[in-house]
Design a protein around this motif. Structure first.
Motif, mmCIF file in Angstrom:
data_model
loop_
_atom_site.group_PDB
_atom_site.id
_atom_site.type_symbol
_atom_site.label_atom_id
_atom_site.label_comp_id
_atom_site.label_asym_id
_atom_site.label_seq_id
_atom_site.Cartn_x
_atom_site.Cartn_y
_atom_site.Cartn_z
ATOM 1 N N PHE A 418 0.864 -1.174 0.000
ATOM 2 C CA PHE A 418 0.000 0.000 0.000
ATOM 3 C C PHE A 418 0.909 1.235 0.000
ATOM 4 C CE2 PHE A 418 -2.553 -3.401 1.707
ATOM 5 C CZ PHE A 418 -3.826 -3.177 1.177
ATOM 6 N N LEU A 419 0.587 2.198 -0.853
ATOM 7 C CA LEU A 419 1.418 3.390 -1.002
ATOM 8 C C LEU A 419 0.602 4.640 -0.727
ATOM 9 C CD1 LEU A 419 3.232 2.546 -4.383
ATOM 10 C CD2 LEU A 419 3.926 1.911 -2.060
ATOM 11 N N GLY A 420 1.288 5.674 -0.252
ATOM 12 C CA GLY A 420 0.640 6.965 -0.053
ATOM 13 C C GLY A 420 0.812 7.475 1.354
ATOM 14 N N GLU A 421 1.031 8.784 1.464
ATOM 15 C CA GLU A 421 1.186 9.415 2.770
ATOM 16 C C GLU A 421 -0.192 9.661 3.394
ATOM 17 O OE1 GLU A 421 4.117 9.783 4.062
ATOM 18 O OE2 GLU A 421 5.157 9.127 2.234
ATOM 19 N N GLY A 422 -0.181 9.968 4.677
ATOM 20 C CA GLY A 422 -1.422 10.285 5.359
ATOM 21 C C GLY A 422 -2.056 9.070 6.007
ATOM 22 N N GLU A 423 -3.297 9.253 6.476
ATOM 23 C CA GLU A 423 -3.969 8.201 7.229
ATOM 24 C C GLU A 423 -4.456 7.065 6.347
ATOM 25 O OE1 GLU A 423 -7.064 9.946 9.499
ATOM 26 O OE2 GLU A 423 -5.703 11.060 10.841
ATOM 27 N N ARG A 424 -4.704 7.341 5.081
ATOM 28 C CA ARG A 424 -5.230 6.311 4.183
ATOM 29 C C ARG A 424 -4.303 6.145 2.982
ATOM 30 N NH1 ARG A 424 -10.349 4.805 5.509
ATOM 31 N NH2 ARG A 424 -11.534 6.202 6.877
ATOM 32 N N ALA A 425 -4.082 4.897 2.596
ATOM 33 C CA ALA A 425 -3.253 4.620 1.429
ATOM 34 C C ALA A 425 -3.950 5.133 0.172
ATOM 35 C CB ALA A 425 -2.997 3.123 1.310
ATOM 36 N N ARG A 426 -3.160 5.566 -0.788
ATOM 37 C CA ARG A 426 -3.713 6.045 -2.059
ATOM 38 C C ARG A 426 -3.730 4.953 -3.115
ATOM 39 N NH1 ARG A 426 -1.494 11.128 -5.756
ATOM 40 N NH2 ARG A 426 -3.167 11.033 -7.324
ATOM 41 N N TYR A 427 -2.756 4.041 -3.030
ATOM 42 C CA TYR A 427 -2.626 2.986 -4.028
ATOM 43 C C TYR A 427 -2.481 1.623 -3.352
ATOM 44 C CZ TYR A 427 -1.016 6.857 -7.071
ATOM 45 O OH TYR A 427 -0.892 8.029 -7.776
ATOM 46 N N LEU A 428 -2.914 0.606 -4.053
ATOM 47 C CA LEU A 428 -2.530 -0.772 -3.761
ATOM 48 C C LEU A 428 -1.634 -1.214 -4.910
ATOM 49 C CD1 LEU A 428 -2.662 -3.494 -2.292
ATOM 50 C CD2 LEU A 428 -4.772 -3.982 -3.537
ATOM 51 N N HIS A 429 -0.390 -1.531 -4.589
ATOM 52 C CA HIS A 429 0.578 -1.917 -5.621
ATOM 53 C C HIS A 429 0.698 -3.435 -5.640
ATOM 54 C CE1 HIS A 429 3.795 -1.717 -8.427
ATOM 55 N NE2 HIS A 429 4.001 -0.415 -8.262
ATOM 56 N N THR A 430 0.346 -4.011 -6.774
ATOM 57 C CA THR A 430 0.382 -5.461 -6.945
ATOM 58 C C THR A 430 1.346 -5.855 -8.065
ATOM 59 O OG1 THR A 430 -1.429 -5.359 -8.547
ATOM 60 C CG2 THR A 430 -2.023 -5.630 -6.225
ATOM 61 N N GLY A 431 2.290 -4.974 -8.337
ATOM 62 C CA GLY A 431 3.080 -5.046 -9.557
ATOM 63 C C GLY A 431 2.590 -3.991 -10.533
ATOM 64 N N ARG A 432 1.321 -3.644 -10.414
ATOM 65 C CA ARG A 432 0.690 -2.510 -11.075
ATOM 66 C C ARG A 432 0.104 -1.593 -10.006
ATOM 67 N NH1 ARG A 432 1.393 -7.260 -14.263
ATOM 68 N NH2 ARG A 432 0.672 -6.927 -16.400
ATOM 69 N N LEU A 433 0.019 -0.325 -10.315
ATOM 70 C CA LEU A 433 -0.668 0.612 -9.423
ATOM 71 C C LEU A 433 -2.174 0.457 -9.592
ATOM 72 C CD1 LEU A 433 1.247 4.019 -9.626
ATOM 73 C CD2 LEU A 433 1.049 2.489 -7.661
ATOM 74 N N ASN A 434 -2.861 0.256 -8.476
ATOM 75 C CA ASN A 434 -4.317 0.251 -8.450
ATOM 76 C C ASN A 434 -4.740 1.424 -7.558
ATOM 77 O OD1 ASN A 434 -5.132 -2.660 -9.632
ATOM 78 N ND2 ASN A 434 -3.265 -2.840 -8.417
ATOM 79 N N VAL A 435 -5.550 2.309 -8.101
ATOM 80 C CA VAL A 435 -5.880 3.571 -7.431
ATOM 81 C C VAL A 435 -7.095 3.386 -6.523
ATOM 82 C CG1 VAL A 435 -6.444 5.994 -7.792
ATOM 83 C CG2 VAL A 435 -4.960 4.805 -9.425
ATOM 84 N N ARG A 436 -7.017 3.928 -5.318
ATOM 85 C CA ARG A 436 -8.160 3.905 -4.402
ATOM 86 C C ARG A 436 -9.299 4.737 -5.006
ATOM 87 N NH1 ARG A 436 -9.319 3.642 1.236
ATOM 88 N NH2 ARG A 436 -7.134 3.470 1.845
ATOM 89 N N ARG A 437 -10.466 4.103 -5.106
ATOM 90 C CA ARG A 437 -11.637 4.788 -5.654
ATOM 91 C C ARG A 437 -12.709 5.033 -4.608
ATOM 92 N NH1 ARG A 437 -9.314 7.115 -9.795
ATOM 93 N NH2 ARG A 437 -8.738 5.685 -11.495
ATOM 94 N N SER A 438 -12.621 4.365 -3.457
ATOM 95 C CA SER A 438 -13.586 4.590 -2.389
ATOM 96 C C SER A 438 -12.970 4.182 -1.069
ATOM 97 C CB SER A 438 -14.877 3.799 -2.640
ATOM 98 O OG SER A 438 -14.607 2.402 -2.571
ATOM 99 N N LEU A 439 -13.547 4.626 0.024
ATOM 100 C CA LEU A 439 -13.029 4.323 1.359
ATOM 101 C C LEU A 439 -13.413 2.911 1.753
ATOM 102 C CD1 LEU A 439 -13.780 7.686 3.171
ATOM 103 C CD2 LEU A 439 -11.683 6.965 2.042
#
Length: 439
Positions: A418-439
């Motif tokens: 999981f990537l991204g600063e702050g309280e919640r991750a912005r991405y899930l990295h599985t070899g590809r970037l997957n962008v957070r679209r909802s909480l």
């Protein structure tokens, strides 16, 4: 160095049978010596045996071939690594300007899994590149490594424009021919002229031999014998002999970006993955097409290369139980231990990770349960939706923001980050970037 592997065939047969491999070829090169072995069948319906002269698809290993074609243009002064791809392809409508170097190193910053069949004509790659204006932006170019098939399609189109010929013809003229390869096919039409492997799933042939021509520069159709692939590898081990000047062959192996923590230390060069093993750097690439898989590993310091080609079953155990031990013996390199779930489990804050993360071809729903465990439900989307339905797996925290699957597959606990600063991750990295679209 003597390449003495008297048990190679027996070991391959034993492991292939144990792990449900339909057919396989393994080959090693050390200096001028080659040792190779084959087992199984090319097609379970015909029972035709796999031999060391059989052709298998190499999948994304073809990206190293595309990268070599690009570096030849750099050598000729017709291309600069830090010029934009748009300067060669004015109609390329990606979300941002992106350089040739960034495309080679998978840091282009845009959605990379664009699997559209644009036909079998010589304009297939051109047609796919024309569609890339619709792809989402994932990150600023150069910021994060994210495996990108579409980036290599763009590079293939750059080769076509600067060479003035279709990509597959450029392969023949500038790599296959100069290397003296005699059992290499760039399409199904060519492969059918040889003893060629058919992909398998669940022990049965898959209905499609290759992916669409539009993705050829990323690894749709290129097939060859293990020995022909070794010849390509040995050219790079010899610092580009016959295909590239030494300085550019070495440059391809220079780190451009460090990968997120996906369970093992790894960097990426210009077309090559660079894995840190005890004893040295292992350069290489893996590949897969429907029902087939390929592994290429080079140890430049030792002048050693290894190839594994399969057409059904899970190749990972053969890499772990055959390829890696042989490389350890003949090249003095030992792979890092694979990640395993900590015992007891490490604590984590569910809210940082829970959410829906998506790409064009996959959705990852991450949620906690009442017992404080983390689960991910994986659902194929778009072009991948036909390959299966949703599956749910438990994730266990390995360290920092890296988690591993609680259940091993092929003896390996795959990792995600999981990537991204702050309280919640912005991405899930599985070899590809997957962008957070909802909480």
């Amino acid at each position: 160095m003597s390449l003495d592997l008297p048990d190679l065939r027996t070991d391959l047969e034993t492991l292939a049978e144990a792990h449900g491999i339909t057919g396989a070829v393994v080959a090693f090169a050390a200096g001028d010596e080659v040792a190779e072995a084959a087992t199984g069948v090319l097609n379970s319906r015909t029972g035709h045996p796999a031999t060391t002269g059989s052709l298998f698809q190499i999948g994304s290993v073809a990206k190293a071939w595309t990268a070599t074609l690009v570096m030849q243009l750099v050598d000729e002064g017709r291309l600069d690594l830090d010029q934009s791809a748009q300067s060669v392809l004015p109609g390329l409508a990606l979300p941002d300007p992106v350089t040739i170097r960034q495309l080679l190193a998978h840091t282009g910053g845009f959605e990379g899994d664009v699997f559209v069949d644009t036909g079998r004509g010589d304009d297939a790659i051109e047609k796919l590149v024309a569609l890339l204006g619709e792809v989402p932006r994932l990150s600023p170019p150069g910021a994060v490594w994210s495996y990108n098939n579409a980036g290599y399609v763009v590079l293939g189109r750059v080769v076509e424009v600067l060479r003035g010929v279709p990509y597959n013809q450029a392969l023949r003229t500038h790599l296959i021919g100069p290397l003296g390869l005699t059992r290499t096919a760039t399409s199904a039409d060519e492969a059918i002229l040889y003893s060629t492997a058919v992909g398998h799933a669940g022990g049965e042939p898959v209905p499609t031999w290759s992916l669409m021509r539009s993705n050829d520069p990323a690894g749709s159709s290129l097939a060859m014998t293990a020995r022909d692939l070794l010849t390509f590898a040995r050219a790079h081990l010899s610092d580009g002999a016959g295909v590239l000047p030494a300085r550019l062959a070495r440059m391809m192996r220079e780190p451009q970006v460090t990968l997120p923590d996906l369970g093992r230390p790894s960097r990426w060069g210009l077309g090559w993955e660079l894995q840190e093993w005890a004893g040295g750097t292992v350069v290489g690439h893996d590949g897969s097409t429907p029902g087939q898989a390929a592994v290429l590993k080079l140890v430049p310091e030792a002048g050693v290369a290894a190839v594994l080609l399969t057409n059904g079953g899970d190749p990972d155990p053969l890499v772990a139980e055959l390829v890696a031990p042989v490389l350890s013996r003949i090249a003095g390199v030992v792979p890092p231990a694979p990640p395993t779930p900590p015992d007891p489990p490490l604590p984590f804050v569910v809210e940082r990770y829970a959410g829906r993360y998506v790409s064009d071809v996959m959705a990852w729903e991450v949620a906690g349960d009442d017992e404080g465990r983390l689960w991910v439900t994986v659902t194929p989307l778009g072009a991948m939706a036909a390959h299966g339905g949703s599956q749910t797996f438990e994730l266990v925290r390995l360290r920092q923001d890296t988690f591993v699957f609680a259940q091993a597959r092929g003896g390996v606990h795959s990792a995600v980050a999981f990537l991204g600063e702050g309280e919640r991750a912005r991405y899930l990295h599985t070899g590809r970037l997957n962008v957070r679209r909802s909480l």
